[in-house]
Design a protein around this motif. Sequence first.
Motif: not given
Length: 177
Positions: A1-4, A8-12, A90-98
Motif C-alpha cells: 500500500x505504501x508503494x501505491x 498516487x501522491x504526486x497526482x493528489x 493526505x493521511x490526515x490526523x483524524x482526531x483533528x478533523x471533525x
Amino acid sequence: MDELRALLLPWYLQIKFVHLFTVGLWSFSTVVAYRNYVLPAFRAWSRKPEDPRAIAIRDNAIDRFDDGVIVEHVAFPLVLISGLAMVWLADWPWQALNWLALKLAVVVLVFIPVEAADYYLAHFGGRKKPLKARGEMARHEAMTRLHWQFLRISTPMVLFFVPLLFYLAVTKPAWGP
C-alpha cells in the motif's frame, strides 16, 4: 500500500480536480430538470390525477428525468472513489478533523442510501419506461408514485446537505477539544 500511495501522491491535485468536478456533476446535474420539468408536471398531475394529458406529461417528464440522471449516477461512484483516495493520500490526523468526520457521516448516512434508492427507481426495478412498454401499468403507476414520493422527501435533504458538504470542504471548521 505504501508503494501505491507513493505512486498516487504526486497526482493528489488531479484527484482533487476529479473529485470536485464529479461532485458538481452529481450534485447539480438534475436541478434544472427537476425544478423546471418534473416538479411542474407532477404538480399539474396532482391537481388533475385522472386527466390523461396530465398523466402523459407527468410520465414523459419522469422518463426523461430517469434518462438524465445517468450523468449523476456515473458521477457518484467517482465522487466516492476520488474522495476516499484524497483522504487516504493526505493521511490526515483524524482526531483533528471533525469537519471531515461530519462530511463522511453525511455521505454514508444520507447520500449513499438516497443514491441507492435513486439508482433503483431510475435504472433498475423502478424504471418506468420499460414497465409501460411491457404493459405493466399498475406497477408503472406504483413506481411513478413511489419515485415522486422519493423526490419529495429527498429533495429537501439534498438542498440542505449538499451546501453543508461544500461548506465543510471549503472552510474545514475546527471545533471541539
